[in-house]
Scaffold this motif. Structure first.
Motif, short mmCIF file in Angstrom:
data_model
loop_
_atom_site.label_atom_id
_atom_site.label_comp_id
_atom_site.label_asym_id
_atom_site.label_seq_id
_atom_site.Cartn_x
_atom_site.Cartn_y
_atom_site.Cartn_z
N HIS A 7 -4.61 13.72 -44.48
CA HIS A 7 -3.57 13.59 -43.25
C HIS A 7 -2.18 14.05 -44.01
O HIS A 7 -1.59 13.35 -45.00
N ALA A 8 -1.54 15.05 -43.54
CA ALA A 8 -0.23 15.56 -44.04
C ALA A 8 1.10 14.80 -43.27
O ALA A 8 0.91 14.61 -41.98
N LEU A 9 1.82 14.45 -43.99
CA LEU A 9 2.87 13.65 -43.14
C LEU A 9 4.31 14.57 -43.06
O LEU A 9 4.44 15.49 -44.10
N ARG A 10 5.01 14.70 -42.01
CA ARG A 10 6.03 15.23 -42.04
C ARG A 10 7.27 14.66 -42.83
O ARG A 10 7.49 13.72 -43.04
N PHE A 11 8.02 15.59 -43.40
CA PHE A 11 9.32 15.03 -44.15
C PHE A 11 9.85 13.95 -43.37
O PHE A 11 10.19 12.84 -43.94
N GLY A 12 10.34 14.20 -42.05
CA GLY A 12 11.19 12.92 -41.32
C GLY A 12 10.40 11.93 -41.41
O GLY A 12 11.02 10.75 -41.45
N ASP A 13 9.04 11.84 -41.12
CA ASP A 13 8.31 10.52 -41.10
C ASP A 13 8.32 9.84 -42.33
O ASP A 13 8.18 8.60 -42.50
N VAL A 14 8.19 10.52 -43.54
CA VAL A 14 8.18 9.89 -44.97
C VAL A 14 9.72 9.46 -45.22
O VAL A 14 9.58 8.33 -45.46
N VAL A 15 10.82 10.10 -44.68
CA VAL A 15 12.07 9.48 -44.77
C VAL A 15 12.11 8.34 -43.98
O VAL A 15 12.75 7.26 -44.42
N GLU A 16 11.66 8.22 -42.92
CA GLU A 16 11.53 7.32 -41.72
C GLU A 16 10.91 5.98 -42.32
O GLU A 16 11.44 4.68 -42.44
N ALA A 17 9.82 6.20 -42.94
CA ALA A 17 9.06 5.22 -43.70
C ALA A 17 9.51 4.51 -44.92
O ALA A 17 9.75 3.31 -44.87
N ALA A 18 10.32 5.00 -45.69
CA ALA A 18 11.17 4.84 -46.78
C ALA A 18 12.14 3.68 -46.26
O ALA A 18 12.64 3.04 -46.89
N ASP A 19 12.73 4.00 -45.11
CA ASP A 19 13.85 3.22 -44.71
C ASP A 19 13.02 1.82 -44.41
O ASP A 19 14.01 0.67 -44.34
N HIS A 20 11.88 1.77 -44.38
CA HIS A 20 11.34 0.39 -43.89
C HIS A 20 10.93 -0.17 -45.34
O HIS A 20 10.68 -1.23 -45.18
#
Length: 71
Positions: free
Chosen positions: A3-16
């Motif tokens: 499953h490939a994640l979009r960059f924005g999703d990764v940044v959002e996840a890092a915020d958590h």
């Protein structure tokens, strides 16, 4: 299939993540980037050595190289 994640999703996840987890993530990504670059350089070196052994390259001084690149 991976499953490939979009960059924005990764940044959002890092915020958590906690601050410490974010620091650890940064260090892991930095080390992986260094390792990837090291691998890329190794491939470039191997290609260059192969080209040289096949007679596709010539040994020359830095001055000769500059003169050839910038006539």
């Amino acid at each position: 299939m991976e499953h490939a994640l979009r960059f924005g999703d990764v940044v959002e996840a890092a915020d958590h993540l906690t601050f410490e987890e974010q620091e650890e993530l940064i260090e892991i990504v930095r080390k992986r980037m260094i390792a990837k670059r090291r691998g890329d350089l190794l491939l470039d070196i191997q290609d260059s050595e192969r080209e040289y052994q096949q007679g596709q390259c010539a040994v020359m001084t830095a001055d000769e190289t500059v003169k050839r690149l910038f006539p």
